[in-house]
Design a protein around this motif. Structure first.
Motif, PDB file in Angstrom:
ATOM      1  N   ASP A 410     -85.849   7.994  23.373  1.00 51.88           N
ATOM      2  CA  ASP A 410     -85.234   9.311  23.321  1.00 51.88           C
ATOM      3  C   ASP A 410     -85.834  10.296  24.315  1.00 51.88           C
ATOM      4  O   ASP A 410     -85.814  11.502  24.096  1.00 51.88           O
ATOM      5  CB  ASP A 410     -85.308   9.864  21.900  1.00 51.88           C
ATOM      6  N   GLY A 411     -86.394   9.770  25.425  1.00 49.75           N
ATOM      7  CA  GLY A 411     -86.691  10.627  26.564  1.00 49.75           C
ATOM      8  C   GLY A 411     -88.128  10.997  26.812  1.00 49.75           C
ATOM      9  O   GLY A 411     -88.425  11.676  27.795  1.00 49.75           O
ATOM     10  N   LEU A 412     -89.073  10.572  25.945  1.00 47.85           N
ATOM     11  CA  LEU A 412     -90.483  10.910  26.155  1.00 47.85           C
ATOM     12  C   LEU A 412     -91.153   9.734  26.860  1.00 47.85           C
ATOM     13  O   LEU A 412     -91.746   8.860  26.241  1.00 47.85           O
ATOM     14  CB  LEU A 412     -91.154  11.230  24.816  1.00 47.85           C
ATOM     15  N   ILE A 413     -91.057   9.727  28.175  1.00 44.22           N
ATOM     16  CA  ILE A 413     -91.414   8.565  28.988  1.00 44.22           C
ATOM     17  C   ILE A 413     -92.921   8.372  29.106  1.00 44.22           C
ATOM     18  O   ILE A 413     -93.416   7.241  29.128  1.00 44.22           O
ATOM     19  CB  ILE A 413     -90.779   8.683  30.395  1.00 44.22           C
ATOM     20  N   THR A 414     -93.676   9.468  29.198  1.00 48.97           N
ATOM     21  CA  THR A 414     -95.139   9.381  29.308  1.00 48.97           C
ATOM     22  C   THR A 414     -95.783  10.237  28.229  1.00 48.97           C
ATOM     23  O   THR A 414     -95.142  11.132  27.650  1.00 48.97           O
ATOM     24  CB  THR A 414     -95.638   9.870  30.674  1.00 48.97           C
ATOM     25  N   ASP A 415     -97.072   9.980  27.975  1.00 47.75           N
ATOM     26  CA  ASP A 415     -97.778  10.791  26.979  1.00 47.75           C
ATOM     27  C   ASP A 415     -97.866  12.241  27.419  1.00 47.75           C
ATOM     28  O   ASP A 415     -97.812  13.154  26.587  1.00 47.75           O
ATOM     29  CB  ASP A 415     -99.175  10.235  26.730  1.00 47.75           C
ATOM     30  N   ALA A 416     -97.973  12.479  28.729  1.00 47.76           N
ATOM     31  CA  ALA A 416     -98.066  13.859  29.204  1.00 47.76           C
ATOM     32  C   ALA A 416     -96.765  14.621  28.953  1.00 47.76           C
ATOM     33  O   ALA A 416     -96.788  15.817  28.646  1.00 47.76           O
ATOM     34  CB  ALA A 416     -98.422  13.879  30.689  1.00 47.76           C
ATOM     35  N   ILE A 417     -95.615  13.951  29.090  1.00 49.13           N
ATOM     36  CA  ILE A 417     -94.345  14.604  28.756  1.00 49.13           C
ATOM     37  C   ILE A 417     -94.316  14.929  27.263  1.00 49.13           C
ATOM     38  O   ILE A 417     -93.964  16.038  26.844  1.00 49.13           O
ATOM     39  CB  ILE A 417     -93.145  13.711  29.128  1.00 49.13           C
ATOM     40  N   LYS A 418     -94.695  13.939  26.459  1.00 53.36           N
ATOM     41  CA  LYS A 418     -94.733  14.144  25.007  1.00 53.36           C
ATOM     42  C   LYS A 418     -95.699  15.272  24.646  1.00 53.36           C
ATOM     43  O   LYS A 418     -95.386  16.152  23.835  1.00 53.36           O
ATOM     44  CB  LYS A 418     -95.143  12.844  24.320  1.00 53.36           C
TER      45      LYS A 418
END
Length: 558
Positions: A410-418
């Motif tokens: 659902d779009g949270l590709i990396t931990d930094a984005i999350k």
């Protein structure tokens, strides 16, 4: 007409799709035209300029990853072409921070009806707590649970037991074909609205007691002394929580976590502690003697706390936990910023808010360091983050492995984005305090509390540190609750509300649809919290009896 794409921060080089975008579709945004070489799903992002291997990808104004493959303008970022990366942080890089508090004039004189405790804190609930000091007492706790809940009217509805009874009757009659052809039972337990009303209390002997909460766990002995010490602090914090009016504590007698230790820790955390505290030790006699005495004394304790009534309290008496779980690509642009604005309002009013989940602050550390009022707390945050990260890496994991398959889908590709989206829950207020796990929140303002991202370990930690309400945003849906602290489930998108109305309490989807601003949604949420804190309504998790409790053993849990 609702927008179909969004750039979160002016410095970003990615754009978020607010609906499914087809391959070949032309997107007009900010005087630019983007032709999409591939389809971009709702909640996912496409780049605004060509990226080569090693080039940075920026979202929320921070580094969230670096390209591992060439990425063409308009192409979506994926786990194939992007890897996690984040900027380094340090106390030496700390910058001055100025904050403009929000206008809180409409909330200045607002109150809620709460339970005033002798230590000055105010409960949103009036609970009796039953806890074991060691896992050996779990059975006895569960026996007490069955006895008290059934007789005093706190037990969950027995709809599933009734269903099994009907199936058993058909089975005994030899009607297996009838069973196989039966349609699913219809849920008539709630009306699928956002208001989950309180359970009827007219038949309860103690109408001012909101419930008796029974905890079980797998700790207290057999592990390290450090684990027992942490459990001691956590259980003391749960008993000290303003939503708890009294407690029954069961001890075997020979375990690491001794009865005198919990008693001393309760008073160390709270010198003004004066709640009823009942301690029982099984090795002092027979099990029957233990349980019979515990039943009698607990009953008397319930009669005593039933004398307490709700009284007006200012909103500054709220201590609000800020949590997300089952996150999606909309979390950081709808529900999380909404509760971030609400956090700023509560802080401005003199209340307390708590941002936890340290693995989900990876990539925004420097911003939080800049916002921390004093350097000692900033260094404490650095030490806690660094030690936690190193511990994870030592066993072959790391914060970069935090996003779940559901997050990524659902779009949270990396931990930094999350993490950058998760940090929006903390609003923009200065950081007043940094705490390790199970330390009590005692300073007005925004607190950073070290917990895992794990939903239950985090909510357990926040309740143990003194929150009297927890706000929990979710894009995918989760039933998580807490024994002593109401957990408000907030959907990031309206589709989730429509799909799981039995677990969602409030919807931030109107932000995505362009029907509300972040501030308007936050104001509506705060109105709901005032009603919730006053006992006028209950959360879905409370109605379902979702009393999740998992102490963190300080191992590697992301």
């Amino acid at each position: 007409m609702p927008a179909i794409v969004l750039k979160v921060h002016p410095a970003d080089n990615v754009i978020v799709a607010l609906r499914n975008l087809a391959a070949g579709e032309q997107i007009e945004f900010d005087s630019q035209t983007y032709t999409l070489p591939y389809a971009v799903g709702a909640k996912h992002k496409f780049v605004t300029e060509d990226r080569q291997p090693g080039d940075p990808v920026i979202m929320y104004g921070v580094l969230v990853g670096k390209a591992t493959q060439p990425i063409r303008r308009g192409e979506p970022i994926t786990t194939f072409n992007l890897k996690h990366d984040a900027d380094p942080y340090s106390l030496a890089k700390k910058q001055p921070y100025r904050w403009q508090p929000p206008d809180v004039s409409r909330w200045q004189d607002r109150t809620f009806m709460g339970y005033h405790r002798a230590d000055g804190r105010v409960g949103t609930r009036n609970y009796w707590l039953v806890v074991p000091l060691v896992f050996c007492e779990n059975r006895n706790v569960l026996i007490l649970k069955d006895a008290f809940e059934r007789e005093l009217g706190y037990a969950q509805p027995e709809m599933y037991r009734q269903q099994v009874h009907e199936l058993l009757s058909l089975y005994r009659a030899g009607e297996m074909d009838v069973i196989r052809k039966m349609q699913p039972f219809v849920d008539v337990s709630q009306n699928h609205t956002l208001t989950h009303t309180s359970a009827p209390q007219s038949g309860r002997p103690f109408p001012n007691v909101d419930g008796i909460k029974f905890l079980t766990h797998e700790m207290g002995c057999g592990g390290t002394r450090q684990d027992s010490a942490v459990l001691c602090s956590l259980l003391a914090g749960m008993i000290n929580n303003p939503n708890v009016a009294g407690a029954t504590v069961l001890s075997l007698g020979c375990q690491h976590l001794q009865a005198d230790m919990i008693s001393a820790e309760i008073r160390r955390q709270n010198p003004k502690f004066n709640k009823p505290l009942l301690l029982f030790e099984q090795q002092a006699g027979t099990e029957y003697a233990l349980m019979s005495q515990a039943v009698k004394e607990t009953f008397l304790g319930l009669a005593e706390i039933n004398k307490l009534t709700r009284q007006p309290a200012p909103l500054s008496a709220l201590t609000v936990g800020l949590k997300c779980g089952g996150s999606d690509g909309f979390s950081g642009i709808s529900a999380n910023p909404a509760i971030g604005h609400l956090s700023d309002v509560i802080v401005t009013l003199g209340g307390k808010t708590v941002l936890a989940e340290f693995p989900e602050l990876n990539g925004v550390e420097q911003e939080l360091i800049n916002r921390t009022v004093n350097d000692a707390d900033a260094q404490k945050f650095i030490d806690l983050m660094g030690g936690y990260s190193a511990q994870a890496e030592a066993v072959g994991s790391g914060f970069d492995m935090n996003p779940s398959p559901g997050n990524i889908k659902d779009g949270l590709i990396t931990d930094a984005i999350k993490s950058a989206g998760a940090a929006k829950k903390g609003g923009t207020a200065p950081v007043a305090q940094v705490l390790d796990y199970a330390e009590p929140v005692n300073t007005p303002g925004l607190t950073l509390l070290c917990t895992p991202g794990n939903d239950v370990e985090a909510t357990t930690g926040m309740a143990g540190s003194g929150t009297n309400v927890i706000l929990f945003t979710t894009g995918l849906g989760t039933p998580t609750g807490n024994p002593v602290c109401p957990v408000v489930k907030i959907s990031t998108n309206t589709a989730l509300l429509n799909r799981m109305p039995d677990v969602i309490d409030f919807d931030s989807g109107p932000i995505i649809e362009g029907e509300q601003t972040i501030e308007q949604n936050a104001d509506a949420l705060l109105d709901y919290i005032v009603r919730l804190a006053s006992g006028e309504t209950i959360t879905a998790a409370e109605r379902l009896g979702q009393d999740d409790f998992i102490p963190w053993k300080r191992g590697v849990s992301l």
